[in-house]
Design a protein around this motif. Structure first.
Motif, PDB file in Angstrom:
ATOM      1  N   SER A  18       0.734  -1.282  -0.078  1.00 20.84           N
ATOM      2  CA  SER A  18      -0.055  -0.047   0.059  1.00 20.84           C
ATOM      3  C   SER A  18       0.792   1.266  -0.138  1.00 20.84           C
ATOM      4  CB  SER A  18      -1.083   0.011   1.266  1.00 20.84           C
ATOM      5  OG  SER A  18       0.025   0.142   2.498  1.00 20.84           O
ATOM      6  N   VAL A  19       0.290   2.352  -0.477  1.00 23.24           N
ATOM      7  CA  VAL A  19       0.915   3.719  -0.340  1.00 23.24           C
ATOM      8  C   VAL A  19       1.464   4.073   1.321  1.00 23.24           C
ATOM      9  CG1 VAL A  19       0.935   6.185  -1.189  1.00 23.24           C
ATOM     10  CG2 VAL A  19      -0.034   4.114  -2.603  1.00 23.24           C
ATOM     11  N   PRO A  20       2.579   4.431   1.407  1.00 18.54           N
ATOM     12  CA  PRO A  20       2.860   5.169   2.689  1.00 18.54           C
ATOM     13  C   PRO A  20       2.045   6.129   2.776  1.00 18.54           C
ATOM     14  CG  PRO A  20       4.821   4.436   1.621  1.00 18.54           C
ATOM     15  CD  PRO A  20       3.762   4.482   0.640  1.00 18.54           C
ATOM     16  N   ASN A  29      -5.955  16.798  -5.015  1.00 19.00           N
ATOM     17  CA  ASN A  29      -4.622  16.583  -5.912  1.00 19.00           C
ATOM     18  C   ASN A  29      -4.550  15.414  -6.697  1.00 19.00           C
ATOM     19  OD1 ASN A  29      -4.220  19.212  -4.878  1.00 19.00           O
ATOM     20  ND2 ASN A  29      -2.261  18.520  -3.753  1.00 19.00           N
ATOM     21  N   ARG A  30      -5.561  14.412  -6.435  1.00 24.25           N
ATOM     22  CA  ARG A  30      -5.077  12.862  -6.749  1.00 24.25           C
ATOM     23  C   ARG A  30      -5.396  13.097  -8.132  1.00 24.25           C
ATOM     24  NH1 ARG A  30      -8.264   9.790  -1.985  1.00 24.25           N
ATOM     25  NH2 ARG A  30      -6.751  10.756  -0.494  1.00 24.25           N
ATOM     26  N   SER A 146      -3.661   5.770  -8.005  1.00 20.11           N
ATOM     27  CA  SER A 146      -5.037   6.576  -7.745  1.00 20.11           C
ATOM     28  C   SER A 146      -4.799   7.586  -6.830  1.00 20.11           C
ATOM     29  CB  SER A 146      -6.374   6.067  -7.662  1.00 20.11           C
ATOM     30  OG  SER A 146      -6.393   5.297  -6.530  1.00 20.11           O
ATOM     31  N   LEU A 147      -3.689   7.385  -5.544  1.00 21.81           N
ATOM     32  CA  LEU A 147      -3.862   7.984  -4.460  1.00 21.81           C
ATOM     33  C   LEU A 147      -2.668   8.808  -4.310  1.00 21.81           C
ATOM     34  CD1 LEU A 147      -4.401   5.172  -1.642  1.00 21.81           C
ATOM     35  CD2 LEU A 147      -5.787   6.826  -2.539  1.00 21.81           C
ATOM     36  N   THR A 148      -1.760   8.854  -5.304  1.00 24.25           N
ATOM     37  CA  THR A 148      -0.564   9.524  -5.052  1.00 24.25           C
ATOM     38  C   THR A 148      -0.151   9.928  -6.276  1.00 24.25           C
ATOM     39  OG1 THR A 148       1.447   9.499  -3.903  1.00 24.25           O
ATOM     40  CG2 THR A 148       0.988   7.620  -5.355  1.00 24.25           C
ATOM     41  N   LEU A 149       1.072  10.915  -6.256  1.00 25.81           N
ATOM     42  CA  LEU A 149       1.550  11.429  -7.588  1.00 25.81           C
ATOM     43  C   LEU A 149       3.226  11.236  -7.822  1.00 25.81           C
ATOM     44  CD1 LEU A 149      -0.199  14.869  -7.541  1.00 25.81           C
ATOM     45  CD2 LEU A 149      -0.234  13.186  -9.473  1.00 25.81           C
ATOM     46  N   HIS A 211       2.503  21.246 -14.415  1.00 18.88           N
ATOM     47  CA  HIS A 211       2.670  19.700 -14.984  1.00 18.88           C
ATOM     48  C   HIS A 211       2.613  18.952 -13.776  1.00 18.88           C
ATOM     49  CE1 HIS A 211       6.629  21.585 -15.422  1.00 18.88           C
ATOM     50  NE2 HIS A 211       7.222  20.731 -15.153  1.00 18.88           N
ATOM     51  N   ARG A 212       2.700  17.758 -14.133  1.00 15.91           N
ATOM     52  CA  ARG A 212       2.840  16.777 -12.927  1.00 15.91           C
ATOM     53  C   ARG A 212       3.058  15.572 -13.177  1.00 15.91           C
ATOM     54  NH1 ARG A 212      -3.718  15.525 -11.236  1.00 15.91           N
ATOM     55  NH2 ARG A 212      -4.133  14.199 -13.279  1.00 15.91           N
ATOM     56  N   VAL A 213       3.459  14.624 -12.451  1.00 23.33           N
ATOM     57  CA  VAL A 213       3.835  12.969 -12.969  1.00 23.33           C
ATOM     58  C   VAL A 213       3.048  12.116 -12.050  1.00 23.33           C
ATOM     59  CG1 VAL A 213       5.715  11.516 -13.413  1.00 23.33           C
ATOM     60  CG2 VAL A 213       6.429  13.827 -13.626  1.00 23.33           C
ATOM     61  N   VAL A 214       2.203  11.240 -13.181  1.00 21.37           N
ATOM     62  CA  VAL A 214       1.133  10.057 -12.180  1.00 21.37           C
ATOM     63  C   VAL A 214       2.248   9.025 -12.332  1.00 21.37           C
ATOM     64  CG1 VAL A 214      -0.923  11.213 -12.800  1.00 21.37           C
ATOM     65  CG2 VAL A 214       0.327   9.489 -14.428  1.00 21.37           C
ATOM     66  N   THR A 215       1.970   8.042 -11.437  1.00 23.35           N
ATOM     67  CA  THR A 215       2.656   6.702 -11.483  1.00 23.35           C
ATOM     68  C   THR A 215       1.823   5.639 -11.877  1.00 23.35           C
ATOM     69  OG1 THR A 215       1.429   6.303  -9.245  1.00 23.35           O
ATOM     70  CG2 THR A 215       3.755   7.509  -9.110  1.00 23.35           C
TER      71      THR A 215
END
Ligand SMILES: O=C(O)CCC(=O)C(=O)O
Ligand SMILES: [Fe+2]
Length: 276
Positions: A18-20, A29-30, A146-149, A211-215
């Protein structure tokens, strides 16, 4: 207790399911839905296939509308050669060669943009481009994208940035008119974006786009960013050649050192600080 290995972000995909909590973004922001229609695509210019005037007009339009464009098919043999080895091994000699070639490309793009907005072609040849930096990013697969960037929404504090994306893995997105647009990975192309400093110098004509970066959950992604920065003493302000009584400067004048301090203290709220 965590082992040293587990503490490296790049190893998390093996050990974390899981995402810390510290990486979970506030809901607003998600990453949500992303536009990928061709009319909203980031412009791509084939550097080998057009004359100088066409390229200058094309990148000016892209810089005014999107603040982003991609350049493909750069014909310099030494650049394609250094790009090839650069992907193979990141050693200092190769990095040196690569940055030399990227500097040439960056100065060429700046020269063409100067021509387009009415600045002297030599405007960016001294202290404004004296302090470049190269940064490699690695984004490991993420248990719940979906929870983080990978990188949160930002504008670059640079003159321009030239980015080598991963050849296949999507991740970079540009904010335009309230929507997020994906920057399609194109083998051997570079993504060029206008930084906040060039937005100021052009008095708002060119856009330092957010801009942003998704995982993603399956494939690691690596990118290498070459930022063109000024020396700390350089004055950052709307160019005197672009302002007059009908076109007043919309930004204050400050040194790059002051700008950087504001940028790191104010983060996303920096715009208010810059306005005159
Ligand atoms: O990894 C990327 O695609 C972009 C990274 C980025 O925006 C940056 O380093 O400023
Ligand atoms: Fe960036």
């Amino acid at each position: 207790m965590e082992t040293l290995d587990n503490m490296f972000v790049s190893n998390w995909s093996n050990v974390r399911s899981s995402v810390p909590p510290s990486y979970i973004q506030p809901i607003e922001n998600r990453p949500g839905n992303v536009i990928s229609s061709s009319c909203k695509a980031i412009p791509v210019i084939d550097f080998g296939g057009h004359d100088r005037d066409y390229i200058a007009k094309y990148i000016l339009k892209a810089s005014e509308e999107f603040g982003f464009f991609q350049v493909s098919k750069i014909t310099t043999t030494s650049l394609s050669h250094s790009l090839y080895i650069f992907r193979m091994l990141l050693i200092s000699e190769v990095v040196g060669k690569y940055t030399q070639e990227l500097r040439k490309l960056g100065l060429k793009i700046l020269e063409l943009l100067c021509e387009g907005i009415g600045l002297d072609q030599e405007y960016f040849c001294g202290e404004l481009v004296e302090n470049p930096a190269l940064t490699a990013h690695h984004y490991p697969p993420c248990p719940n994208p979906s929870l983080t960037l990978g990188v949160v929404k930002h504008r670059d504090p640079s003159i321009i940035t030239i980015l080598l994306q991963d050849e296949k893995v999507h991740g970079l997105q540009v904010h335009k008119d309230g929507e997020w647009i994906e920057v399609e990975p194109i083998p051997n192309a570079f993504v060029v974006n206008i930084g906040l400093l060039l937005q100021i110098i052009s008095n708002g004509r060119l856009i330092g786009a957010e801009h942003r970066v998704v995982t993603n959950s399956s494939t690691p992604r690596t990118s290498v960013a070459y930022f063109i920065y000024p020396s700390p003493e350089s004055i950052i302000e709307p160019s005197k050649d672009l302002v007059n009584e009908n076109n007043a400067p919309i930004y204050k004048s400050m040194t790059f050192g002051e700008f950087r301090m504001n940028f790191f203290n104010k983060g996303a709220n920096i715009e208010a600080e810059l306005l005159s």
